[in-house]
Design a protein around this motif. Sequence first.
Motif, short mmCIF file in Angstrom:
data_model
loop_
_atom_site.label_atom_id
_atom_site.label_comp_id
_atom_site.label_asym_id
_atom_site.label_seq_id
_atom_site.Cartn_x
_atom_site.Cartn_y
_atom_site.Cartn_z
N VAL A 53 0.84 -1.19 0.00
CA VAL A 53 0.00 0.00 0.00
C VAL A 53 0.88 1.24 0.00
O VAL A 53 1.87 1.30 0.72
N TYR A 54 0.55 2.19 -0.82
CA TYR A 54 1.33 3.42 -0.85
C TYR A 54 0.42 4.62 -1.06
O TYR A 54 -0.71 4.48 -1.52
N ARG A 55 0.94 5.80 -0.70
CA ARG A 55 0.17 7.02 -0.87
C ARG A 55 0.64 7.72 -2.14
O ARG A 55 1.83 7.78 -2.42
N ILE A 56 -0.34 8.24 -2.87
CA ILE A 56 0.00 8.91 -4.12
C ILE A 56 -0.55 10.34 -4.09
O ILE A 56 -1.63 10.57 -3.55
N TYR A 57 0.19 11.26 -4.64
CA TYR A 57 -0.19 12.66 -4.68
C TYR A 57 -0.54 13.22 -3.31
O TYR A 57 -1.35 14.13 -3.20
N GLY A 58 0.06 12.64 -2.28
CA GLY A 58 -0.13 13.15 -0.94
C GLY A 58 -1.53 13.02 -0.39
O GLY A 58 -1.81 13.54 0.69
N MET A 59 -2.41 12.30 -1.09
CA MET A 59 -3.79 12.24 -0.60
C MET A 59 -4.55 10.94 -0.84
O MET A 59 -5.51 10.67 -0.15
N HIS A 60 -4.14 10.13 -1.81
CA HIS A 60 -4.87 8.90 -2.09
C HIS A 60 -4.03 7.68 -1.78
O HIS A 60 -2.81 7.70 -1.93
N TRP A 61 -4.71 6.59 -1.39
CA TRP A 61 -4.03 5.32 -1.19
C TRP A 61 -4.23 4.44 -2.41
O TRP A 61 -5.27 4.51 -3.07
N CYS A 62 -3.23 3.61 -2.69
CA CYS A 62 -3.34 2.61 -3.75
C CYS A 62 -2.87 1.29 -3.17
O CYS A 62 -1.95 1.26 -2.34
N VAL A 63 -3.49 0.19 -3.62
CA VAL A 63 -3.11 -1.11 -3.08
C VAL A 63 -2.67 -2.07 -4.20
O VAL A 63 -3.27 -2.10 -5.28
N ASN A 64 -1.60 -2.79 -3.91
CA ASN A 64 -1.09 -3.82 -4.83
C ASN A 64 -1.11 -5.17 -4.14
O ASN A 64 -1.00 -5.24 -2.92
N VAL A 65 -1.22 -6.22 -4.95
CA VAL A 65 -1.01 -7.57 -4.44
C VAL A 65 0.41 -7.96 -4.84
O VAL A 65 0.76 -7.91 -6.02
N VAL A 66 1.23 -8.31 -3.87
CA VAL A 66 2.59 -8.75 -4.18
C VAL A 66 2.48 -10.14 -4.82
O VAL A 66 1.81 -11.03 -4.28
N THR A 67 3.11 -10.30 -5.98
CA THR A 67 2.96 -11.56 -6.72
C THR A 67 4.26 -12.32 -6.92
O THR A 67 4.24 -13.52 -7.19
N GLY A 68 5.39 -11.64 -6.80
CA GLY A 68 6.67 -12.33 -6.99
C GLY A 68 7.11 -13.07 -5.74
O GLY A 68 6.65 -12.78 -4.64
#
Length: 184
Positions: free
Chosen positions: A61-76
Amino acid sequence: MARGLLGARLISDVGGIRTSGVIVETEAYEGLDDPASHAATRVGRTRRNRAMFGPPGRAYVYRIYGMHWCVNVVTGREGDPQAVLLRGLDPLEGLEAMAHRRGGRTPLAAGPGRLCQALGITGALYGHDLRRPPLRLEPGWAVERVRIGVGGRIGVRAAADRPLRFYVQGAPGVSRVLSRREPP
DNA sequence: ACTCCGATTGTT
DNA sequence: ACAATCGGAGTA
Protein backbone atom coordinates in the motif's frame (compact mmCIF):
# COMPACT_ATOMS: atom_id res chain seq x y z
CA MET A 1 -0.76 -12.86 -12.81
CA ALA A 2 -2.48 -9.53 -13.24
CA ARG A 3 -4.83 -11.11 -15.76
CA GLY A 4 -5.57 -13.95 -13.37
CA LEU A 5 -6.74 -11.57 -10.67
CA LEU A 6 -9.64 -10.42 -12.82
CA GLY A 7 -12.78 -11.97 -11.40
CA ALA A 8 -11.26 -12.53 -7.96
CA ARG A 9 -13.13 -11.37 -4.89
CA LEU A 10 -11.78 -8.71 -2.56
CA ILE A 11 -13.36 -8.68 0.88
CA SER A 12 -12.82 -5.94 3.45
CA ASP A 13 -13.86 -5.97 7.09
CA VAL A 14 -12.02 -2.79 7.97
CA GLY A 15 -13.68 -1.10 10.91
CA GLY A 16 -15.95 -4.10 11.36
CA ILE A 17 -17.81 -3.13 8.22
CA ARG A 18 -18.19 -5.65 5.44
CA THR A 19 -17.55 -4.41 1.94
CA SER A 20 -16.58 -6.52 -1.03
CA GLY A 21 -16.43 -6.64 -4.78
CA VAL A 22 -15.09 -8.29 -7.89
CA ILE A 23 -11.79 -7.14 -9.31
CA VAL A 24 -12.31 -5.92 -12.87
CA GLU A 25 -9.17 -3.90 -13.59
CA THR A 26 -5.51 -4.51 -12.79
CA GLU A 27 -2.04 -3.43 -13.80
CA ALA A 28 1.16 -5.45 -13.57
CA TYR A 29 4.41 -3.97 -12.29
CA GLU A 30 7.32 -6.19 -13.15
CA GLY A 31 9.79 -5.16 -10.53
CA LEU A 32 13.52 -4.87 -11.17
CA ASP A 33 13.35 -4.65 -14.97
CA ASP A 34 10.31 -2.38 -15.03
CA PRO A 35 11.27 1.30 -15.06
CA ALA A 36 7.74 2.23 -13.94
CA SER A 37 7.95 0.05 -10.82
CA HIS A 38 8.57 1.53 -7.39
CA ALA A 39 11.04 -1.32 -6.97
CA ALA A 40 12.98 -0.88 -10.21
CA THR A 41 16.69 -1.61 -10.06
CA ARG A 42 17.69 2.05 -10.02
CA VAL A 43 15.57 2.54 -6.88
CA GLY A 44 16.64 -0.51 -4.91
CA ARG A 45 15.16 -1.54 -1.60
CA THR A 46 13.67 1.30 0.38
CA ARG A 47 11.42 1.63 3.39
CA ARG A 48 8.49 2.34 1.09
CA ASN A 49 8.84 -0.65 -1.28
CA ARG A 50 9.95 -3.12 1.38
CA ALA A 51 6.73 -5.13 1.13
CA MET A 52 7.28 -5.82 -2.56
CA PHE A 53 10.46 -7.71 -1.78
CA GLY A 54 8.63 -9.83 0.75
CA PRO A 55 6.55 -12.97 0.23
CA PRO A 56 3.67 -13.02 -2.28
CA GLY A 57 0.07 -12.63 -1.23
CA ARG A 58 0.74 -9.55 0.84
CA ALA A 59 -0.46 -6.00 0.34
CA TYR A 60 1.80 -3.22 -0.88
CA VAL A 61 0.00 0.00 0.00
CA TYR A 62 1.33 3.42 -0.85
CA ARG A 63 0.17 7.02 -0.87
CA ILE A 64 0.00 8.91 -4.12
CA TYR A 65 -0.19 12.66 -4.68
CA GLY A 66 -0.13 13.15 -0.94
CA MET A 67 -3.79 12.24 -0.60
CA HIS A 68 -4.87 8.90 -2.09
CA TRP A 69 -4.03 5.32 -1.19
CA CYS A 70 -3.34 2.61 -3.75
CA VAL A 71 -3.11 -1.11 -3.08
CA ASN A 72 -1.09 -3.82 -4.83
CA VAL A 73 -1.01 -7.57 -4.44
CA VAL A 74 2.59 -8.75 -4.18
CA THR A 75 2.96 -11.56 -6.72
CA GLY A 76 6.67 -12.33 -6.99
CA ARG A 77 8.52 -14.76 -4.78
CA GLU A 78 10.48 -13.34 -1.89
CA GLY A 79 13.23 -11.11 -3.25
CA ASP A 80 11.48 -10.68 -6.61
CA PRO A 81 9.50 -7.43 -6.29
CA GLN A 82 6.58 -7.98 -8.64
CA ALA A 83 3.16 -6.61 -7.85
CA VAL A 84 -0.30 -6.05 -9.29
CA LEU A 85 -2.08 -2.76 -8.78
CA LEU A 86 -5.82 -3.10 -8.13
CA ARG A 87 -7.46 -0.41 -10.22
CA GLY A 88 -11.13 -1.26 -10.40
CA LEU A 89 -13.84 -3.14 -8.54
CA ASP A 90 -17.47 -4.02 -9.14
CA PRO A 91 -19.09 -3.62 -5.68
CA LEU A 92 -20.92 -6.63 -4.25
CA GLU A 93 -21.53 -6.01 -0.54
CA GLY A 94 -21.68 -2.90 1.62
CA LEU A 95 -22.65 -0.47 -1.09
CA GLU A 96 -24.03 1.91 1.51
CA ALA A 97 -20.80 1.91 3.52
CA MET A 98 -18.81 2.48 0.36
CA ALA A 99 -20.99 5.43 -0.59
CA HIS A 100 -20.53 6.88 2.88
CA ARG A 101 -16.74 6.50 2.75
CA ARG A 102 -16.75 8.05 -0.71
CA GLY A 103 -18.64 11.08 0.53
CA GLY A 104 -21.58 10.27 -1.69
CA ARG A 105 -19.48 10.63 -4.80
CA THR A 106 -19.60 8.31 -7.72
CA PRO A 107 -18.25 6.03 -9.05
CA LEU A 108 -17.71 3.98 -5.90
CA ALA A 109 -14.64 1.89 -6.73
CA ALA A 110 -13.55 2.54 -10.31
CA GLY A 111 -9.95 3.73 -10.05
CA PRO A 112 -7.19 2.77 -7.58
CA GLY A 113 -7.76 5.66 -5.19
CA ARG A 114 -11.51 5.24 -5.15
CA LEU A 115 -11.22 1.49 -4.63
CA CYS A 116 -9.11 2.00 -1.51
CA GLN A 117 -11.37 4.70 -0.16
CA ALA A 118 -14.50 2.60 -0.70
CA LEU A 119 -13.02 -0.41 1.10
CA GLY A 120 -11.28 1.55 3.84
CA ILE A 121 -7.81 0.50 2.71
CA THR A 122 -5.02 2.65 4.17
CA GLY A 123 -1.35 2.41 5.09
CA ALA A 124 -2.41 0.53 8.22
CA LEU A 125 -2.67 -2.51 5.94
CA TYR A 126 0.88 -2.19 4.64
CA GLY A 127 2.34 -5.68 4.29
CA HIS A 128 -0.91 -7.31 5.36
CA ASP A 129 -1.39 -11.01 4.56
CA LEU A 130 -4.32 -11.07 2.15
CA ARG A 131 -5.47 -14.51 3.31
CA ARG A 132 -6.61 -13.01 6.60
CA PRO A 133 -9.11 -10.40 7.75
CA PRO A 134 -9.60 -7.54 7.62
CA LEU A 135 -8.67 -7.66 3.93
CA ARG A 136 -8.93 -10.90 2.00
CA LEU A 137 -8.46 -11.98 -1.57
CA GLU A 138 -10.49 -15.04 -2.60
CA PRO A 139 -11.18 -16.98 -5.76
CA GLY A 140 -14.15 -15.53 -7.56
CA TRP A 141 -15.34 -16.19 -11.06
CA ALA A 142 -13.51 -17.09 -14.23
CA VAL A 143 -13.58 -14.35 -16.82
CA GLU A 144 -13.84 -15.41 -20.45
CA ARG A 145 -10.78 -14.42 -22.41
CA VAL A 146 -12.88 -12.70 -25.04
CA ARG A 147 -14.15 -10.31 -22.38
CA ILE A 148 -10.67 -9.26 -21.23
CA GLY A 149 -9.20 -6.05 -22.59
CA VAL A 150 -5.48 -5.29 -22.63
CA GLY A 151 -3.70 -1.96 -22.91
CA GLY A 152 -0.98 0.34 -21.69
CA ARG A 153 -0.80 1.32 -18.03
CA ILE A 154 -2.49 4.55 -17.00
CA GLY A 155 -0.63 7.47 -15.51
CA VAL A 156 2.87 6.10 -15.97
CA ARG A 157 5.51 7.78 -18.09
CA ALA A 158 8.10 5.04 -18.35
CA ALA A 159 7.22 1.97 -20.40
CA ALA A 160 3.68 3.27 -20.88
CA ASP A 161 3.37 1.22 -24.06
CA ARG A 162 3.83 -2.16 -22.39
CA PRO A 163 0.50 -4.06 -22.50
CA LEU A 164 0.23 -4.59 -18.75
CA ARG A 165 -3.22 -3.24 -17.97
CA PHE A 166 -6.06 -5.74 -17.93
CA TYR A 167 -9.77 -5.11 -17.56
CA VAL A 168 -13.15 -6.74 -17.97
CA GLN A 169 -14.75 -5.06 -20.94
CA GLY A 170 -17.98 -3.31 -20.09
CA ALA A 171 -17.68 -3.77 -16.33
CA PRO A 172 -18.86 -0.68 -14.43
CA GLY A 173 -15.87 -0.83 -12.08
CA VAL A 174 -13.36 -0.14 -14.83
CA SER A 175 -11.83 3.32 -14.44
CA ARG A 176 -12.33 5.81 -17.20
CA VAL A 177 -9.41 7.65 -18.69
CA LEU A 178 -10.45 11.29 -18.82
CA SER A 179 -7.63 12.75 -20.84
CA ARG A 180 -4.85 10.93 -22.55
CA ARG A 181 -1.64 12.54 -23.70
CA GLU A 182 -0.67 11.62 -27.21
CA PRO A 183 2.98 11.07 -28.11
CA PRO A 184 4.57 13.69 -30.43
C1' DA B 1 18.30 21.27 3.29
C1' DC B 2 16.05 21.81 -0.95
C1' DT B 3 13.82 20.58 -5.29
C1' DC B 4 10.92 17.97 -8.21
C1' DC B 5 7.09 15.25 -8.99
C1' DG B 6 3.99 11.26 -8.84
C1' DA B 7 0.86 3.82 -10.51
C1' DT B 8 -5.09 10.25 -8.75
C1' DT B 9 -9.22 12.54 -8.12
C1' DG B 10 -12.46 16.29 -8.25
C1' DT B 11 -13.67 20.78 -9.73
C1' DT B 12 -13.59 24.72 -13.06
C1' DA C 1 -7.40 22.61 -17.95
C1' DC C 2 -5.95 22.80 -13.26
C1' DA C 3 -5.72 22.56 -8.17
C1' DA C 4 -5.16 19.72 -3.97
C1' DT C 5 -1.30 18.05 -1.04
C1' DC C 6 2.95 15.64 0.87
C1' DG C 7 6.37 12.04 1.22
C1' DG C 8 9.84 9.62 -1.60
C1' DA C 9 13.92 10.01 -4.05
C1' DG C 10 17.62 12.64 -6.07
C1' DT C 11 20.88 16.29 -5.60
C1' DA C 12 24.05 19.28 -2.71
